[in-house]
Design an enzyme around this catalytic site. Structure first.
Site, PDB file in Angstrom:
ATOM      1  N   HIS A   1      -4.110   2.211  -6.361  1.00 57.02           N
ATOM      2  CA  HIS A   1      -4.153   2.402  -4.935  1.00 57.02           C
ATOM      3  C   HIS A   1      -5.354   2.976  -4.384  1.00 57.02           C
ATOM      4  O   HIS A   1      -5.481   4.267  -4.633  1.00 57.02           O
ATOM      5  CB  HIS A   1      -2.886   2.267  -4.171  1.00 57.02           C
ATOM      6  CG  HIS A   1      -2.025   2.320  -4.993  1.00 57.02           C
ATOM      7  ND1 HIS A   1      -0.523   1.425  -3.849  1.00 57.02           N
ATOM      8  CD2 HIS A   1      -1.208   2.610  -5.589  1.00 57.02           C
ATOM      9  CE1 HIS A   1      -0.019   1.474  -4.770  1.00 57.02           C
ATOM     10  NE2 HIS A   1       0.227   1.694  -5.771  1.00 57.02           N
TER      11      HIS A   1
ATOM     12  N   HIS B   1      -1.443   1.456 -12.325  1.00 60.18           N
ATOM     13  CA  HIS B   1      -2.791   0.726 -11.446  1.00 60.18           C
ATOM     14  C   HIS B   1      -2.972   1.494 -10.317  1.00 60.18           C
ATOM     15  O   HIS B   1      -2.439   2.736 -10.133  1.00 60.18           O
ATOM     16  CB  HIS B   1      -2.349  -0.297 -10.663  1.00 60.18           C
ATOM     17  CG  HIS B   1      -0.540   0.574 -10.121  1.00 60.18           C
ATOM     18  ND1 HIS B   1       0.343  -0.008 -11.076  1.00 60.18           N
ATOM     19  CD2 HIS B   1       0.125   0.311  -8.833  1.00 60.18           C
ATOM     20  CE1 HIS B   1       1.582   0.202 -10.079  1.00 60.18           C
ATOM     21  NE2 HIS B   1       1.355   0.623  -8.636  1.00 60.18           N
TER      22      HIS B   1
ATOM     23  N   ASP C   1      -3.063  -5.639  -2.248  1.00 59.94           N
ATOM     24  CA  ASP C   1      -2.332  -5.413  -2.438  1.00 59.94           C
ATOM     25  C   ASP C   1      -1.330  -7.274  -1.808  1.00 59.94           C
ATOM     26  O   ASP C   1      -1.658  -7.058  -0.709  1.00 59.94           O
ATOM     27  CB  ASP C   1      -1.216  -4.396  -2.028  1.00 59.94           C
ATOM     28  CG  ASP C   1      -0.718  -4.132  -2.699  1.00 59.94           C
ATOM     29  OD1 ASP C   1      -0.336  -3.158  -3.114  1.00 59.94           O
ATOM     30  OD2 ASP C   1       0.454  -4.680  -2.044  1.00 59.94           O
TER      31      ASP C   1
ATOM     32  N   SER D   1       6.768   1.070  -8.430  1.00 57.47           N
ATOM     33  CA  SER D   1       7.711   0.039  -8.558  1.00 57.47           C
ATOM     34  C   SER D   1       6.858  -0.739  -9.973  1.00 57.47           C
ATOM     35  O   SER D   1       7.572  -1.547  -9.965  1.00 57.47           O
ATOM     36  CB  SER D   1       7.710  -0.643  -7.512  1.00 57.47           C
ATOM     37  OG  SER D   1       6.453  -1.402  -6.899  1.00 57.47           O
ATOM     38  N   VAL D   2       5.660  -1.133 -10.057  1.00 60.13           N
ATOM     39  CA  VAL D   2       5.324  -2.068 -11.314  1.00 60.13           C
ATOM     40  C   VAL D   2       5.396  -0.858 -12.605  1.00 60.13           C
ATOM     41  O   VAL D   2       3.818  -0.457 -12.197  1.00 60.13           O
ATOM     42  CB  VAL D   2       4.098  -3.074 -10.840  1.00 60.13           C
ATOM     43  CG1 VAL D   2       3.653  -3.670 -11.911  1.00 60.13           C
ATOM     44  CG2 VAL D   2       4.559  -3.779  -9.470  1.00 60.13           C
TER      45      VAL D   2
HETATM   46  P1  5GP Z   1       3.905   1.352  -7.406  1.00 62.21           P
HETATM   47  O1  5GP Z   1       4.499   1.302  -5.950  1.00 62.21           O
HETATM   48  O2  5GP Z   1       4.134   0.736  -8.456  1.00 62.21           O
HETATM   49  O3  5GP Z   1       2.834   1.975  -7.221  1.00 62.21           O
HETATM   50  O4  5GP Z   1       2.716  -0.253  -6.515  1.00 62.21           O
HETATM   51  C1  5GP Z   1       3.573  -1.665  -6.874  1.00 62.21           C
HETATM   52  C2  5GP Z   1       2.483  -2.577  -5.320  1.00 62.21           C
HETATM   53  O5  5GP Z   1       2.403  -3.624  -5.831  1.00 62.21           O
HETATM   54  C3  5GP Z   1       3.044  -2.215  -4.720  1.00 62.21           C
HETATM   55  O6  5GP Z   1       2.044  -1.985  -3.471  1.00 62.21           O
HETATM   56  C4  5GP Z   1       3.101  -4.207  -4.007  1.00 62.21           C
HETATM   57  O7  5GP Z   1       2.864  -4.339  -2.993  1.00 62.21           O
HETATM   58  C5  5GP Z   1       2.129  -4.394  -5.142  1.00 62.21           C
HETATM   59  N1  5GP Z   1       2.859  -6.039  -5.904  1.00 62.21           N
HETATM   60  C6  5GP Z   1       3.978  -5.956  -5.822  1.00 62.21           C
HETATM   61  N2  5GP Z   1       4.320  -7.469  -6.575  1.00 62.21           N
HETATM   62  C7  5GP Z   1       3.061  -7.730  -5.930  1.00 62.21           C
HETATM   63  C8  5GP Z   1       1.955  -9.224  -6.506  1.00 62.21           C
HETATM   64  O8  5GP Z   1       2.958 -10.072  -6.621  1.00 62.21           O
HETATM   65  N3  5GP Z   1       0.527  -9.794  -5.808  1.00 62.21           N
HETATM   66  C9  5GP Z   1      -0.100  -8.475  -5.692  1.00 62.21           C
HETATM   67  N4  5GP Z   1      -0.927  -8.692  -4.968  1.00 62.21           N
HETATM   68  N5  5GP Z   1       0.563  -7.288  -5.325  1.00 62.21           N
HETATM   69  C10 5GP Z   1       2.094  -6.872  -5.930  1.00 62.21           C
END
Ligand code: 5GP
Length: 111
Positions: free
Chosen positions: A99, A97, A28, A92-93
């Site tokens: 973690h 996925h 991440d 946020s994405v």
């Molecule tokens: P969410 O909040 O959707 O569960 O997790 C998205 C994760 O993607 C976050 O922990 C964020 O730091 C990670 N992330 C967002 N953009 C990027 C990127 O461009 N590269 C990497 N390696 N991680 C990313």
């Protein structure tokens, strides 16, 4: 394309630590623990809430990959596996996925 699709397509860089034909794992960019890896299916499922019966094997696989990477990364004293689905969870994405977090004691309940 989501940011994860761009990583899968190698359009943007990431620290990829594992990959096969169905999924990829990379560090991440904003780690919340000393080890913070994302395990991402190559097939786009926006979030767990959108998964279907068709995704059953893939979902199981993502957890087994998390197990294997935890071993490889020596998370022998424990680790946490998290899936954020939807706005209240802080997703946020919009590309499913998992973690994998470890190498520190993690508080419970989560924030
Ligand atoms: P969410 O909040 O959707 O569960 O997790 C998205 C994760 O993607 C976050 O922990 C964020 O730091 C990670 N992330 C967002 N953009 C990027 C990127 O461009 N590269 C990497 N390696 N991680 C990313």
């Amino acid at each position: 394309m989501t940011i994860f699709e761009k990583i899968i397509a190698r359009h943007i860089p990431a620290e990829i630590i594992w990959e096969d034909n169905e999924a990829v794992a990379f560090h991440d960019v904003n780690p919340q623990a000393p080890v913070h890896v994302l395990i991402v299916p190559k097939r786009v499922v926006p979030r767990l809430a959108d998964a279907t019966e068709n995704d059953r094997a893939l979902l199981g696989k993502l957890l087994l990959v998390a197990r294997d990477l935890a071993k490889k990364l020596d998370l022998s004293s424990g680790y946490r596996v998290v899936i954020n689905s939807g706005p209240d969870a802080g997703e946020s994405v919009p590309h499913l996925h998992v973690h994998l977090l470890g190498k520190r004691a993690l508080a419970w309940p989560p924030g």
